[in-house]
Design a protein around this motif. Structure first.
Motif, PDB file in Angstrom:
ATOM      1  N   VAL A  94       0.791  -1.075  -0.151  1.00  0.00           N
ATOM      2  CA  VAL A  94      -0.162  -0.035   0.106  1.00  0.00           C
ATOM      3  C   VAL A  94       0.977   1.299  -0.065  1.00  0.00           C
ATOM      4  O   VAL A  94       0.663   2.252  -0.589  1.00  0.00           O
ATOM      5  N   ALA A  95       1.858   1.059   0.731  1.00  0.00           N
ATOM      6  CA  ALA A  95       2.793   2.373   0.886  1.00  0.00           C
ATOM      7  C   ALA A  95       3.367   2.621  -0.328  1.00  0.00           C
ATOM      8  O   ALA A  95       3.631   3.821  -0.843  1.00  0.00           O
ATOM      9  N   ALA A  96       3.894   1.481  -1.128  1.00  0.00           N
ATOM     10  CA  ALA A  96       4.544   1.645  -2.399  1.00  0.00           C
ATOM     11  C   ALA A  96       3.544   2.530  -3.455  1.00  0.00           C
ATOM     12  O   ALA A  96       4.244   2.969  -4.352  1.00  0.00           O
ATOM     13  N   ALA A  97       2.306   2.124  -3.204  1.00  0.00           N
ATOM     14  CA  ALA A  97       1.446   2.779  -4.082  1.00  0.00           C
ATOM     15  C   ALA A  97       1.085   3.990  -3.814  1.00  0.00           C
ATOM     16  O   ALA A  97       0.477   4.956  -4.576  1.00  0.00           O
ATOM     17  N   SER A  98       1.422   4.672  -2.736  1.00  0.00           N
ATOM     18  CA  SER A  98       1.068   5.966  -2.122  1.00  0.00           C
ATOM     19  C   SER A  98       2.300   6.895  -2.022  1.00  0.00           C
ATOM     20  O   SER A  98       2.058   8.018  -1.982  1.00  0.00           O
ATOM     21  N   GLY A  99       3.485   6.397  -1.978  1.00  0.00           N
ATOM     22  CA  GLY A  99       4.666   7.126  -1.790  1.00  0.00           C
ATOM     23  C   GLY A  99       5.830   6.841  -2.729  1.00  0.00           C
ATOM     24  O   GLY A  99       5.947   5.605  -3.137  1.00  0.00           O
ATOM     25  N   PRO A 100       6.741   7.658  -2.873  1.00  0.00           N
ATOM     26  CA  PRO A 100       8.166   7.262  -3.695  1.00  0.00           C
ATOM     27  C   PRO A 100       8.833   6.261  -2.902  1.00  0.00           C
ATOM     28  O   PRO A 100       8.930   5.996  -1.636  1.00  0.00           O
ATOM     29  N   ALA A 101       9.633   5.565  -3.628  1.00  0.00           N
ATOM     30  CA  ALA A 101      10.426   4.508  -3.326  1.00  0.00           C
ATOM     31  C   ALA A 101      11.382   4.888  -2.189  1.00  0.00           C
ATOM     32  O   ALA A 101      11.652   3.997  -1.400  1.00  0.00           O
ATOM     33  N   TRP A 102      12.192   6.093  -2.295  1.00  0.00           N
ATOM     34  CA  TRP A 102      12.957   6.470  -1.432  1.00  0.00           C
ATOM     35  C   TRP A 102      12.219   6.673  -0.018  1.00  0.00           C
ATOM     36  O   TRP A 102      12.777   6.413   0.966  1.00  0.00           O
ATOM     37  N   LEU A 103      10.965   7.214  -0.096  1.00  0.00           N
ATOM     38  CA  LEU A 103      10.150   7.367   1.256  1.00  0.00           C
ATOM     39  C   LEU A 103      10.112   5.837   1.823  1.00  0.00           C
ATOM     40  O   LEU A 103      10.322   5.612   3.090  1.00  0.00           O
ATOM     41  N   TRP A 162       2.496  11.087   3.603  1.00  0.00           N
ATOM     42  CA  TRP A 162       2.212  10.809   4.923  1.00  0.00           C
ATOM     43  C   TRP A 162       1.563   9.494   5.398  1.00  0.00           C
ATOM     44  O   TRP A 162       1.899   8.911   6.452  1.00  0.00           O
ATOM     45  N   PHE A 163       0.549   9.181   4.475  1.00  0.00           N
ATOM     46  CA  PHE A 163      -0.121   7.947   4.550  1.00  0.00           C
ATOM     47  C   PHE A 163       0.862   6.754   4.330  1.00  0.00           C
ATOM     48  O   PHE A 163       0.799   5.760   5.033  1.00  0.00           O
ATOM     49  N   ALA A 164       1.522   7.006   3.368  1.00  0.00           N
ATOM     50  CA  ALA A 164       2.780   6.037   3.185  1.00  0.00           C
ATOM     51  C   ALA A 164       3.679   5.711   4.339  1.00  0.00           C
ATOM     52  O   ALA A 164       4.128   4.929   4.607  1.00  0.00           O
ATOM     53  N   LEU A 165       4.058   6.804   4.805  1.00  0.00           N
ATOM     54  CA  LEU A 165       4.752   6.786   5.866  1.00  0.00           C
ATOM     55  C   LEU A 165       4.292   5.999   6.997  1.00  0.00           C
ATOM     56  O   LEU A 165       4.976   5.253   7.824  1.00  0.00           O
ATOM     57  N   ALA A 166       2.866   6.273   7.402  1.00  0.00           N
ATOM     58  CA  ALA A 166       2.363   5.602   8.464  1.00  0.00           C
ATOM     59  C   ALA A 166       2.269   4.080   8.213  1.00  0.00           C
ATOM     60  O   ALA A 166       2.446   3.199   8.981  1.00  0.00           O
ATOM     61  N   CYS A 167       2.056   3.615   6.777  1.00  0.00           N
ATOM     62  CA  CYS A 167       1.962   2.287   6.694  1.00  0.00           C
ATOM     63  C   CYS A 167       3.270   1.677   6.776  1.00  0.00           C
ATOM     64  O   CYS A 167       3.499   0.521   7.233  1.00  0.00           O
ATOM     65  N   VAL A 168       4.254   2.333   6.405  1.00  0.00           N
ATOM     66  CA  VAL A 168       5.858   1.754   6.508  1.00  0.00           C
ATOM     67  C   VAL A 168       6.172   1.551   7.687  1.00  0.00           C
ATOM     68  O   VAL A 168       6.659   0.580   8.202  1.00  0.00           O
ATOM     69  N   VAL A 169       5.948   2.372   8.853  1.00  0.00           N
ATOM     70  CA  VAL A 169       6.292   2.378  10.204  1.00  0.00           C
ATOM     71  C   VAL A 169       5.603   1.128  10.739  1.00  0.00           C
ATOM     72  O   VAL A 169       6.381   0.310  11.314  1.00  0.00           O
TER      73      VAL A 169
END
Length: 330
Positions: A94-103, A162-169
């Motif tokens: 989900v994060a990969a679809a919402s934010g860049p790879a570096w994030l 920010w959504f991607a960040l929350a998912c990744v953490v």
């Protein structure tokens, strides 16, 4: 093998696994950019991983011990694979679809301290403590990762990021928690499975979830494009088989050593270094400079410090054990 050598070997194996894990971020982001649905990205990795593992099993202890262990306690296998594989990879996709790879790659390095923070929730013995030296070095490594993030960001994050960040953490906590939980379950039941058998068992236990997710993805997006299938196979081979087996082998070797276990998990921070290096060497991306370069140097220093802390802790444990044997002999 001495405690110090075993601990350093575990750290080295975990570091090697990191190189193969790095492919996950690049392939997943490429699939997302090509329009692939995140649910197919998640489901296909583990649907592809199972047959690849089946090929290896005759040379890795076979499937029979794994199936016996799963029949004896199916709930534990479903629960820990649900945390360590299903929740972990759905959130990452989900994060990969919402934010860049570096994030995604950088933020996942929260796992540097996540495993150590999970220890008090799992253990009821000396392993419940958070090893202070390893945790302090983990914070240093995490600071280096954050500096690299700042160097790459070049501006504020939008709502999707920010959504991607929350998912990744959340994903960064799920992965070590699932691995540690299964190791503890096997330890309590006196079941001895090697790294490949544990990966196979968790992959097999998670199949119902991936089949259900694939069915849902079909209703949402139809059949996956061949490009996405190819990316998923690449992730399955590199990260699902090679990297995960190396990582499980590393953590299994030091399951009783909180400092070495935390250090082995923290080696995943090198994913940021590998992703930057591979991008610069093969994709023509710029090498880090300024703040990002300072962060990269801090990560490298942290990895070196982890090796020193692990070796020092193992040598101290060896001296204490020898002293105890001497007291008993007297």
């Amino acid at each position: 093998m001495s405690l110090a050598r075993r601990a350093l070997l575990a750290v080295g194996l975990s570091l090697a696994s990191t190189l193969f894990f790095t492919a996950t971020y690049v392939f997943n982001r490429a699939a997302a950019v090509d329009g692939g649905h995140w649910a197919w990205t998640a489901a296909l990795r583990y649907l592809c991983t199972l047959p690849l593992l089946l090929v290896l099993m005759p040379w890795q202890g076979g499937t029979a011990p794994v199936l016996r262990a799963m029949r004896a306690a199916p709930g534990a296998w479903l629960a820990w694979s649900g945390v360590g594989f299903v929740a972990f990879y759905i959130l990452l996709s989900v994060a990969a679809a919402s934010g860049p790879a570096w994030l995604v790659a950088g933020s996942f390095q929260t796992t540097v301290v996540a495993g150590m923070l999970c220890a008090p929730l799992l253990y009821r013995d000396a392993r419940a403590r958070i090893p202070r030296a390893a945790f302090a070095v983990g914070v240093v490594v995490l600071a280096g990762v954050l500096l690299m993030q700042v160097g790459h960001a070049r501006g504020a994050l939008d709502a999707h990021a920010w959504f991607a960040l929350a998912c990744v953490v959340a994903s960064a906590f799920a992965y070590p928690l699932g691995n540690r939980g299964l190791l503890l379950h096997l330890e309590r039941r006196g079941t001895d499975l090697n790294a490949t058998q544990r990966v196979f068992g968790m992959t097999l236990a998670s199949q119902p979830a991936w089949l259900a997710l694939a069915a849902w993805a079909w209703t949402q997006a139809g059949a996956p494009p061949m490009g996405q299938v190819g990316f998923a196979f690449g992730v399955a081979l590199s990260a699902g088989v090679v990297a995960t087996i190396l990582f499980f082998q590393a953590t299994g070797m030091v399951r009783d050593n909180p400092t070495a276990l935390g250090a082995a998990e923290a080696m995943q921070a090198a994913e940021v270094l590998f992703s930057v290096a591979l991008g610069a060497l093969f994709l023509g991306e710029a090498w880090p400079h300024g703040i990002a370069l300072a962060g990269a140097m801090l990560v490298v220093a942290g990895i070196g410090l982890f090796a020193w802390v692990v070796a020092h802790d193992a040598r101290r444990g060896t001296r204490e054990a020898e002293a105890l044997r001497g007291d008993r002999g007297g």
